[in-house]
Design an enzyme around this catalytic site. Structure first.
Site, PDB file in Angstrom:
ATOM      1  CG  ASP A 122      -1.995  -0.934   0.829  1.00  0.00           C
ATOM      2  OD1 ASP A 122      -2.673  -1.275  -0.060  1.00  0.00           O
ATOM      3  OD2 ASP A 122      -2.252  -1.717   2.408  1.00  0.00           O
ATOM      4  CB  SER A 174      -3.884  -6.650   9.313  1.00  0.00           C
ATOM      5  OG  SER A 174      -4.064  -6.087   7.688  1.00  0.00           O
TER       6      SER A 174
HETATM    7  N1  ARG Z   1      -1.784  -7.708   0.163  1.00  0.00           N
HETATM    8  C1  ARG Z   1      -2.980  -6.881  -0.506  1.00  0.00           C
HETATM    9  C2  ARG Z   1      -2.675  -6.487  -1.696  1.00  0.00           C
HETATM   10  O1  ARG Z   1      -1.276  -6.442  -1.309  1.00  0.00           O
HETATM   11  C3  ARG Z   1      -3.703  -7.216   0.857  1.00  0.00           C
HETATM   12  C4  ARG Z   1      -3.480  -5.147   1.332  1.00  0.00           C
HETATM   13  C5  ARG Z   1      -4.059  -5.361   2.489  1.00  0.00           C
HETATM   14  N2  ARG Z   1      -3.562  -3.754   3.024  1.00  0.00           N
HETATM   15  C6  ARG Z   1      -4.186  -3.689   4.351  1.00  0.00           C
HETATM   16  N3  ARG Z   1      -3.720  -2.165   4.615  1.00  0.00           N
HETATM   17  N4  ARG Z   1      -4.254  -5.318   5.319  1.00  0.00           N
HETATM   18  O2  ARG Z   1      -3.552  -5.899  -2.075  1.00  0.00           O
END
Ligand code: ARG
Length: 399
Positions: A122, A174
């Site tokens: 992210d 999470s």
């Molecule tokens: N692995 C997934 C992605 O990169 C999920 C990420 C989840 N992000 C979070 N802030 N919990 O898109």
């Protein structure tokens, strides 16, 4: 005092970032939150942001924009990262990041900030978007630099500043949720050998506990975009919400995946994406009816590439926009309806029809009224088989 705009979720990290930016960088913090279909209470968030010391709070309901401009283009591509992840989280970040830049311009802020960790995707998505749309801003990523070693230390920092700390027991996972799906990670899931406990799943019933009676849904598409459900026209957001509920009830759309993160490491992720799974299945089915084989194959060859771009945060690149233009141009005749059966975790297309179908029953039938010119097949085979004939003759000569 200079200002920073923070992509704010209201969780512990982004709450602590507010005093952190004030104390360490002497910045006024404007918190920004968007509704993308997660469970959210804007009044509660506003109070919490201000109580944490934010100088301002912005809230947008972006659900419609999210569906029309982010989810539907990804659906046109049938985008699934590494063949399985419909990209819910990945699609949301460029939109949030774009809005953060807009707020920053309005507020004449100089800094942009987020609460993403230093080893996730992210942070990359936010910051690539900020480079593309806000190259004149400076980025601060507190989680990459601050010194808290544990959550307890962070909570202590918050307590000392009288910042509201979540009272409820934190979920052991999470979570990130929006209309296109839920992403679940951390805790016990970090061991890829461990079977995900039922409490990891947020919006789907376990397939074995799903209804014994299947449900059939009919999805209608116009130019590749879903427009109606079971014969009723629906706004895009409502349509996706309904499919999430129906699919969730039948345990559709669970994904348990070891995936490759942008930063190079592998991670174990659980996803729930009922609507995405149903819509991608339906959409591909309609494309099978309405696209020529070679266009279908060309699309398929670009599908993983597109998913990777989205995953990696390259939403605002000319490369990705060029692909969008391509995918969009393939959707002209993707009109019609698909019937799908939802049953104990599976979604199966069981019927399809289109006013623009390339399927011709008169050509395909083995029954009466066959229009296929069987005599033409001989010439076709003679020419298509010419190279094979030449090889075959050589093989015979050398025997
Ligand atoms: N692995 C997934 C992605 O990169 C999920 C990420 C989840 N992000 C979070 N802030 N919990 O898109």
């Amino acid at each position: 005092m200079e200002k920073a705009v923070l992509a704010y979720s209201g969780g512990l990290d982004t709450s602590v970032i507010i005093p952190y930016l004030r104390e360490k960088y002497r910045l006024q913090v404007i918190a920004y939150t968007a509704n993308l279909g997660q469970k959210i209470d804007p009044d509660f968030l506003r109070k919490k942001a201000l109580a944490s010391g934010a100088a301002g709070f912005y809230f947008d309901d972006l659900r419609e924009t999210f569906v029309r401009d982010y989810i539907f283009p990804a659906l046109a591509a049938n985008a699934l990262y590494q063949g399985r992840y419909p990209l819910a989280t990945a699609l949301s970040r460029p939109l949030i990041a774009r809005r953060v830049v807009e707020v920053a311009r309005r507020e004449k802020a100089k800094f942009l900030s987020h609460g993403c960790t230093g080893k996730g995707n992210d942070q990359v998505r936010f910051e690539l978007t900020w480079k593309a749309l806000g190259p004149d801003f400076e980025i601060i990523a507190p989680l990459r630099e601050w010194q808290f070693k544990t959550r307890d230390e962070e909570i202590e920092f918050a307590r000392q500043r009288k910042i509201p700390v979540p009272v409820t027991r934190k979920s052991p996972y999470s979570l990130d949720e929006n209309l296109w799906g839920v992403s679940i990670e951390c805790g016990i899931l970090e061991d890829p050998a461990v079977v995900p406990p039922e409490d990891a799943y947020q919006i789907t019933t376990a397939p074995e506990r799903a209804p014994d009676k299947p449900q059939v849904v009919r999805v209608a598409f116009e130019k590749g975009r879903p427009t109606a459900l079971d014969g009723r026209r629906l706004e895009p957001v409502a349509l996706i919400e309904r499919l999430n509920r129906a699919g969730g009830r039948h345990g559709v759309g669970r994904v348990d995946l070891v995936e490759d993160r942008t930063v190079g490491l592998k991670s174990r992720e659980i996803y729930e994406a009922p609507a995405a799974t149903i819509l991608i299945t339906a959409h591909r089915e309609l494309e099978k009816l309405t696209l020529t084989r070679s266009l279908w194959e060309l699309k398929e060859s670009l599908r993983e590439r597109y998913a990777w771009m989205v995953y990696q945060g390259a939403w605002f690149t000319e490369e990705k926009e060029a692909l969008d233009a391509f995918f969009n141009s393939t959707q002209k005749y993707v009109n019609g309806q698909v019937d799908l059966k939802l049953y104990k975790g599976s979604v199966t297309a069981i019927g399809r029809r289109s006013p623009d179908s390339l399927y011709s029953e008169a050509l395909a039938t083995y029954g009466r009224g066959d229009l296929f010119d069987r005599t033409a097949a001989k010439g076709f085979i003679d020419l298509a088989g010419l190279p094979l004939l030449l090889e075959g003759r050589r093989r015979l000569k050398r025997r």
